[in-house]
Design a protein around this motif. Structure first.
Motif, PDB file in Angstrom:
ATOM      1  N   LEU A 181       0.966  -1.111   0.543  1.00 59.59           N
ATOM      2  CA  LEU A 181       0.025   0.005  -0.204  1.00 59.59           C
ATOM      3  C   LEU A 181       0.690   1.223   0.076  1.00 59.59           C
ATOM      4  CD1 LEU A 181      -3.054   1.455   0.337  1.00 59.59           C
ATOM      5  CD2 LEU A 181      -2.611   1.165   2.821  1.00 59.59           C
ATOM      6  N   LEU A 182       2.021   1.313   1.158  1.00 60.55           N
ATOM      7  CA  LEU A 182       3.251   2.655   1.012  1.00 60.55           C
ATOM      8  C   LEU A 182       3.501   2.336  -0.779  1.00 60.55           C
ATOM      9  CD1 LEU A 182       4.384   1.914   4.535  1.00 60.55           C
ATOM     10  CD2 LEU A 182       2.249   3.375   4.075  1.00 60.55           C
ATOM     11  N   ALA A 183       3.963   1.646  -0.666  1.00 59.14           N
ATOM     12  CA  ALA A 183       4.391   1.809  -1.764  1.00 59.14           C
ATOM     13  C   ALA A 183       3.800   2.093  -3.504  1.00 59.14           C
ATOM     14  CB  ALA A 183       4.937   0.308  -2.930  1.00 59.14           C
ATOM     15  N   MET A 184       2.820   1.665  -3.595  1.00 60.19           N
ATOM     16  CA  MET A 184       1.101   1.979  -4.883  1.00 60.19           C
ATOM     17  C   MET A 184       1.465   3.795  -3.874  1.00 60.19           C
ATOM     18  SD  MET A 184      -0.875  -0.602  -5.422  1.00 60.19           S
ATOM     19  CE  MET A 184      -2.096  -0.792  -3.902  1.00 60.19           C
ATOM     20  N   VAL A 185       1.348   4.117  -2.958  1.00 60.55           N
ATOM     21  CA  VAL A 185       0.914   5.345  -3.170  1.00 60.55           C
ATOM     22  C   VAL A 185       1.828   6.389  -2.877  1.00 60.55           C
ATOM     23  CG1 VAL A 185      -0.149   7.195  -1.391  1.00 60.55           C
ATOM     24  CG2 VAL A 185      -1.187   4.821  -1.594  1.00 60.55           C
ATOM     25  N   GLY A 186       2.635   6.122  -2.949  1.00 57.89           N
ATOM     26  CA  GLY A 186       4.402   6.700  -2.940  1.00 57.89           C
ATOM     27  C   GLY A 186       5.087   6.177  -4.441  1.00 57.89           C
ATOM     28  N   GLY A 187       4.203   5.878  -5.203  1.00 57.24           N
ATOM     29  CA  GLY A 187       4.567   5.811  -6.237  1.00 57.24           C
ATOM     30  C   GLY A 187       5.851   4.943  -6.941  1.00 57.24           C
ATOM     31  N   GLU A 188       6.043   3.739  -5.733  1.00 53.51           N
ATOM     32  CA  GLU A 188       6.929   3.134  -6.123  1.00 53.51           C
ATOM     33  C   GLU A 188       6.842   2.272  -6.821  1.00 53.51           C
ATOM     34  OE1 GLU A 188       8.032   3.002  -2.261  1.00 53.51           O
ATOM     35  OE2 GLU A 188       8.397   4.792  -2.052  1.00 53.51           O
ATOM     36  N   LEU A 189       5.459   1.763  -7.187  1.00 56.80           N
ATOM     37  CA  LEU A 189       4.650   0.687  -7.252  1.00 56.80           C
ATOM     38  C   LEU A 189       3.704   1.116  -7.885  1.00 56.80           C
ATOM     39  CD1 LEU A 189       4.606  -3.045  -7.210  1.00 56.80           C
ATOM     40  CD2 LEU A 189       3.411  -2.862  -4.980  1.00 56.80           C
ATOM     41  N   ALA A 190       3.618   0.233  -9.225  1.00 57.31           N
ATOM     42  CA  ALA A 190       2.168   0.986  -9.864  1.00 57.31           C
ATOM     43  C   ALA A 190       1.500  -0.676  -9.491  1.00 57.31           C
ATOM     44  CB  ALA A 190       2.859   0.091 -11.445  1.00 57.31           C
ATOM     45  N   PHE A 191      -0.210  -0.118  -9.226  1.00 57.10           N
ATOM     46  CA  PHE A 191      -1.068  -1.354  -9.295  1.00 57.10           C
ATOM     47  C   PHE A 191      -1.433  -1.845 -10.374  1.00 57.10           C
ATOM     48  CE2 PHE A 191      -5.508  -2.721  -9.645  1.00 57.10           C
ATOM     49  CZ  PHE A 191      -6.048  -2.418  -8.038  1.00 57.10           C
ATOM     50  N   ALA A 192      -1.673  -1.690 -11.745  1.00 55.61           N
ATOM     51  CA  ALA A 192      -1.406  -2.465 -12.451  1.00 55.61           C
ATOM     52  C   ALA A 192      -0.578  -3.609 -12.558  1.00 55.61           C
ATOM     53  CB  ALA A 192      -1.264  -1.924 -14.171  1.00 55.61           C
ATOM     54  N   LYS A 193       0.890  -3.715 -11.830  1.00 52.19           N
ATOM     55  CA  LYS A 193       1.931  -4.011 -12.188  1.00 52.19           C
ATOM     56  C   LYS A 193       1.320  -5.118 -10.511  1.00 52.19           C
ATOM     57  CE  LYS A 193       6.649  -5.401 -11.885  1.00 52.19           C
ATOM     58  NZ  LYS A 193       7.514  -4.612 -10.877  1.00 52.19           N
ATOM     59  N   ALA A 194       0.800  -4.876  -9.332  1.00 50.41           N
ATOM     60  CA  ALA A 194       0.695  -5.422  -8.711  1.00 50.41           C
ATOM     61  C   ALA A 194      -0.636  -6.299  -8.317  1.00 50.41           C
ATOM     62  CB  ALA A 194       0.618  -4.298  -6.958  1.00 50.41           C
ATOM     63  N   TRP A 195      -1.282  -5.331  -9.054  1.00 47.59           N
ATOM     64  CA  TRP A 195      -3.109  -6.115  -9.194  1.00 47.59           C
ATOM     65  C   TRP A 195      -2.460  -7.602 -10.104  1.00 47.59           C
ATOM     66  CZ3 TRP A 195      -7.141  -4.861 -12.398  1.00 47.59           C
ATOM     67  CH2 TRP A 195      -8.640  -5.935 -12.807  1.00 47.59           C
ATOM     68  N   GLY A 196      -2.090  -7.059 -10.959  1.00 49.65           N
ATOM     69  CA  GLY A 196      -1.597  -8.546 -12.648  1.00 49.65           C
ATOM     70  C   GLY A 196      -0.845  -9.932 -11.834  1.00 49.65           C
ATOM     71  N   SER A 197       0.152  -9.510 -10.819  1.00 49.44           N
ATOM     72  CA  SER A 197       0.839 -10.240 -10.082  1.00 49.44           C
ATOM     73  C   SER A 197       0.115 -10.888  -8.891  1.00 49.44           C
ATOM     74  CB  SER A 197       2.085  -9.764  -9.618  1.00 49.44           C
ATOM     75  OG  SER A 197       2.032  -8.659  -8.797  1.00 49.44           O
ATOM     76  N   GLY A 198      -0.567 -10.582  -8.529  1.00 52.09           N
ATOM     77  CA  GLY A 198      -1.918 -10.901  -7.013  1.00 52.09           C
ATOM     78  C   GLY A 198      -1.197 -10.178  -6.002  1.00 52.09           C
ATOM     79  N   ARG A 199      -0.165  -9.439  -5.936  1.00 56.29           N
ATOM     80  CA  ARG A 199       0.456  -8.579  -4.858  1.00 56.29           C
ATOM     81  C   ARG A 199      -1.205  -8.064  -4.168  1.00 56.29           C
ATOM     82  NH1 ARG A 199       6.195  -6.765  -5.820  1.00 56.29           N
ATOM     83  NH2 ARG A 199       5.794  -5.520  -3.805  1.00 56.29           N
ATOM     84  N   VAL A 200      -2.023  -7.412  -4.686  1.00 53.60           N
ATOM     85  CA  VAL A 200      -2.734  -6.775  -5.043  1.00 53.60           C
ATOM     86  C   VAL A 200      -3.728  -7.577  -5.072  1.00 53.60           C
ATOM     87  CG1 VAL A 200      -3.890  -4.654  -5.019  1.00 53.60           C
ATOM     88  CG2 VAL A 200      -1.144  -4.211  -4.478  1.00 53.60           C
ATOM     89  N   LYS A 201      -5.377  -7.529  -4.375  1.00 55.92           N
ATOM     90  CA  LYS A 201      -6.943  -8.147  -5.163  1.00 55.92           C
ATOM     91  C   LYS A 201      -7.595  -6.872  -4.432  1.00 55.92           C
ATOM     92  CE  LYS A 201      -5.499 -12.613  -4.303  1.00 55.92           C
ATOM     93  NZ  LYS A 201      -4.721 -12.884  -5.103  1.00 55.92           N
ATOM     94  N   LEU A 202      -8.324  -7.442  -5.963  1.00 49.30           N
ATOM     95  CA  LEU A 202     -10.052  -6.148  -6.068  1.00 49.30           C
ATOM     96  C   LEU A 202     -10.671  -6.838  -6.090  1.00 49.30           C
ATOM     97  CD1 LEU A 202     -10.571  -3.198  -6.184  1.00 49.30           C
ATOM     98  CD2 LEU A 202      -9.600  -3.213  -8.940  1.00 49.30           C
ATOM     99  N   GLN A 203     -11.997  -6.873  -5.761  1.00 51.33           N
ATOM    100  CA  GLN A 203     -13.554  -7.515  -6.410  1.00 51.33           C
ATOM    101  C   GLN A 203     -13.440  -6.193  -5.774  1.00 51.33           C
ATOM    102  OE1 GLN A 203     -13.175 -10.620  -2.715  1.00 51.33           O
ATOM    103  NE2 GLN A 203     -12.753 -11.605  -4.139  1.00 51.33           N
ATOM    104  N   ALA A 204     -15.043  -6.485  -6.928  1.00 53.58           N
ATOM    105  CA  ALA A 204     -15.594  -4.819  -7.213  1.00 53.58           C
ATOM    106  C   ALA A 204     -16.432  -5.636  -8.543  1.00 53.58           C
ATOM    107  CB  ALA A 204     -15.428  -3.965  -7.709  1.00 53.58           C
ATOM    108  N   SER A 205     -17.783  -5.545  -8.321  1.00 53.76           N
ATOM    109  CA  SER A 205     -18.297  -5.795  -9.921  1.00 53.76           C
ATOM    110  C   SER A 205     -18.189  -5.685 -11.222  1.00 53.76           C
ATOM    111  CB  SER A 205     -20.072  -4.596  -9.554  1.00 53.76           C
ATOM    112  OG  SER A 205     -19.735  -3.259 -10.406  1.00 53.76           O
TER     113      SER A 205
END
Length: 115
Positions: free
Chosen positions: A80-104
Motif C-alpha cells: 500500500l505504501l509503495a503504491m501510494v508513494g509511486g514506487e509500485l504500479a497498481f496494475a503490476k501489483a494487481w496483475g501479479s496477485g500482490r493486490v487483490k481487487l474485487q468489485a462488480s
C-alpha cells in the motif's frame, strides 16, 4: 513492516490524490460505493466509503472485513505504501496477485481508469 498509522496515512494521501484528479480519473473516482481495504500482514481492515471522489475511512477493525463491501482491496501494508508513494504500479501489483481487487464488473471497468 508498515504500521497501522502509516497505512491510514497512505489511504488519506490516496484520497487526496483522487480528489484533485481530473478527466477520466476524476470520473472514475466519482463512484459512491462501500470500500474495504484489508492489510494482510497486520490483519486489520479499513472500512469506509468512496464518495465525492474521496475515500472516507470510517472504521478500522481487526481481521478480515466483517461484511462484504462493494469494492474490496487486500494487500500488505508495505505494498500500500509503495503504491501510494509511486514506487509500485497498481496494475503490476494487481496483475501479479500482490493486490487483490474485487468489485462488480461495471465498477472494475470504471476503476481501471484509476490505474
Amino acid at each position: 513492516m508498515a504500521t497501522i498509522e502509516e497505512c491510514r496515512s497512505a489511504l488519506e494521501r490516496l484520497s487526496d490524490n483522487m480528489a484533485t484528479a481530473e478527466g477520466d480519473v476524476r470520473e472514475a473516482a466519482a463512484l459512491d460505493r462501500s470500500v474495504s481495504c484489508h492489510i494482510k500482514d497486520l490483519d486489520v481492515t479499513f472500512l469506509g466509503r468512496l464518495v465525492g471522489g474521496r475515500i472516507e475511512v470510517r472504521d478500522t477493525v481487526q481481521g478480515p472485513p466483517p461484511k462484504k463491501a462493494e469494492i474490496r482491496l487486500a494487500m500488505t501494508g508495505d505494498d500500500l505504501l509503495a503504491m501510494v508513494g509511486g514506487e509500485l504500479a497498481f496494475a503490476k501489483a494487481w496483475g501479479s496477485g500482490r493486490v487483490k481487487l474485487q468489485a462488480s464488473l461495471i465498477d472494475l471497468m470504471r476503476l481501471t481508469k484509476l490505474l
